[in-house]
Design a protein around this motif. Structure first.
Motif, PDB file in Angstrom:
ATOM      1  N   PRO A 177     151.027  17.718-101.710  1.00  0.00           N
ATOM      2  CA  PRO A 177     150.679  16.407-102.285  1.00  0.00           C
ATOM      3  C   PRO A 177     150.062  16.498-103.676  1.00  0.00           C
ATOM      4  O   PRO A 177     150.435  15.727-104.563  1.00  0.00           O
ATOM      5  CB  PRO A 177     149.684  15.839-101.260  1.00  0.00           C
ATOM      6  CG  PRO A 177     150.087  16.469 -99.966  1.00  0.00           C
ATOM      7  CD  PRO A 177     150.516  17.863-100.325  1.00  0.00           C
ATOM      8  N   ARG A 233     151.870  15.175-107.118  1.00  0.00           N
ATOM      9  CA  ARG A 233     151.189  14.156-107.914  1.00  0.00           C
ATOM     10  C   ARG A 233     151.098  14.570-109.383  1.00  0.00           C
ATOM     11  O   ARG A 233     151.299  13.760-110.285  1.00  0.00           O
ATOM     12  CB  ARG A 233     149.797  13.910-107.332  1.00  0.00           C
ATOM     13  CG  ARG A 233     149.056  12.747-107.962  1.00  0.00           C
ATOM     14  CD  ARG A 233     147.683  12.570-107.325  1.00  0.00           C
ATOM     15  NE  ARG A 233     146.960  11.488-107.953  1.00  0.00           N
ATOM     16  CZ  ARG A 233     147.066  10.217-107.624  1.00  0.00           C
ATOM     17  NH1 ARG A 233     147.877   9.871-106.634  1.00  0.00           N
ATOM     18  NH2 ARG A 233     146.376   9.280-108.241  1.00  0.00           N
ATOM     19  N   THR A 262     154.237   9.313-105.233  1.00  0.00           N
ATOM     20  CA  THR A 262     153.944  10.589-104.565  1.00  0.00           C
ATOM     21  C   THR A 262     154.269  10.501-103.079  1.00  0.00           C
ATOM     22  O   THR A 262     154.876  11.411-102.502  1.00  0.00           O
ATOM     23  CB  THR A 262     152.468  10.975-104.762  1.00  0.00           C
ATOM     24  OG1 THR A 262     152.191  11.096-106.162  1.00  0.00           O
ATOM     25  CG2 THR A 262     152.157  12.296-104.079  1.00  0.00           C
ATOM     26  N   ALA A 263     153.872   9.402-102.447  1.00  0.00           N
ATOM     27  CA  ALA A 263     154.157   9.219-101.018  1.00  0.00           C
ATOM     28  C   ALA A 263     155.660   9.214-100.757  1.00  0.00           C
ATOM     29  O   ALA A 263     156.133   9.783 -99.762  1.00  0.00           O
ATOM     30  CB  ALA A 263     153.532   7.916-100.526  1.00  0.00           C
ATOM     31  N   LEU A 279     156.947  12.835-100.931  1.00  0.00           N
ATOM     32  CA  LEU A 279     156.538  13.625 -99.773  1.00  0.00           C
ATOM     33  C   LEU A 279     157.270  13.192 -98.505  1.00  0.00           C
ATOM     34  O   LEU A 279     157.506  14.010 -97.616  1.00  0.00           O
ATOM     35  CB  LEU A 279     155.025  13.517 -99.580  1.00  0.00           C
ATOM     36  CG  LEU A 279     154.171  14.075-100.720  1.00  0.00           C
ATOM     37  CD1 LEU A 279     152.701  13.803-100.468  1.00  0.00           C
ATOM     38  CD2 LEU A 279     154.412  15.575-100.900  1.00  0.00           C
TER      39      LEU A 279
END
Length: 275
Positions: free
Chosen positions: A118, A122, A137-138, A141
């Motif tokens: 993460p 980022r 970012t989410a 991932l």
């Protein structure tokens, strides 16, 4: 400001998620505050997700499914939500990753998205543009869930040694990223090899590329430049890139020796400094 009374469930996966969340919450006779207490989140956060102003997380979706007895509905919807948050030109990559039975990737200068931590992800995504960094970012991932399927794809990653040494995010971020790569050392489905500087001129000098293989469809090569991607099934191009990849794998260190180099760089370059 989005008005929840006119939220269009057909506008996007995120809208559909919010629409269904509100519908089922109200059917259960729960206010935003009450439902937030059940989930151990604030009612404000629930409201933001219901109005498509905030992207839900995997943990949030799992708690909603448990609270409302929806048999994994929101966890399944999350995959579509996250994919829709990717740039339009990149959404095709997420689809290729989800369908592939084998993925082969060569990266020239950084760890590829499917293996990023993460904090590393980022830093990569925020190098120039830091808008909606949490959401982007989410979304990146979330793509990693393809490696957690009951039958995940066979995954080969050849990383240039540069990817280990290019400092992205500082000492702690890089140490965490390299430590993460080492967690796959004993996983026979996720194979990481490092192409060392000593390899000299190699078959990947023209840049990074990915190969996606499927059960019945032709193999697809994927390359990208700034802001756009280029998939192709051209047989000559596939044959050429497959040969290049074989040469890259042959020139790279073995899986065991690659892990040893990753471990060495992690300790030597990014080890904790003694005051």
């Amino acid at each position: 400001m989005t008005n929840i009374s006119v939220l269009d469930p057909g506008a996007s996966p995120l809208n559909y998620y919010g629409y269904e969340l509100r519908r089922l919450r109200e059917a259960a006779g729960l206010s935003l505050r009450q439902f937030g207490e059940v989930l151990s989140y604030t009612g404000s956060l629930v409201g933001q997700i219901e109005t498509a102003k905030k992207v839900p997380t995997a943990e949030f979706s799992e708690r909603v499914d448990a609270a409302l007895g929806t048999d994994g509905l929101f966890s399944r919807l999350l995959t579509l939500v996250m994919r829709s948050q990717l740039p339009a030109w990149f959404q095709q990559v997420a689809e290729l990753e989800a369908r592939a039975i084998e993925i082969r990737s060569f990266q020239t200068h950084m760890v590829l998205g499917l293996l990023q931590t993460p904090t590393y992800a980022r830093e990569v995504l925020g190098a120039i543009d830091r808008t909606d960094l949490d959401g982007r970012t989410a979304a990146r991932l979330a793509r990693q869930r393809v490696l957690e399927k009951d039958e995940p794809p066979i995954f080969w990653a050849v990383l240039s040694e540069c990817a280990l040494r290019l400092d992205i995010g500082g000492r702690e971020t890089m140490r965490g990223q390299l430590a993460h790569l080492l967690t796959f050392e004993e996983n026979p489905r996720i194979n990481i090899q490092v192409l060392p500087y000593e390899a000299g001129p190699h078959a990947g000098l023209t840049g990074s590329f990915d190969l996606y293989s499927f059960t019945s469809d032709p193999t697809i090569i994927y390359t990208e430049s700034y802001g756009s991607g280029y998939p192709t099934v051209n047989p000559a191009a596939v044959k050429d890139c497959s040969l290049r990849y074989d040469h890259l794998r042959a020139a790279a260190l073995s899986i065991r020796d690659s892990a040893a180099l990753i471990r060495h760089v992690m300790e030597d370059r990014y080890g904790k400094q003694v005051a």
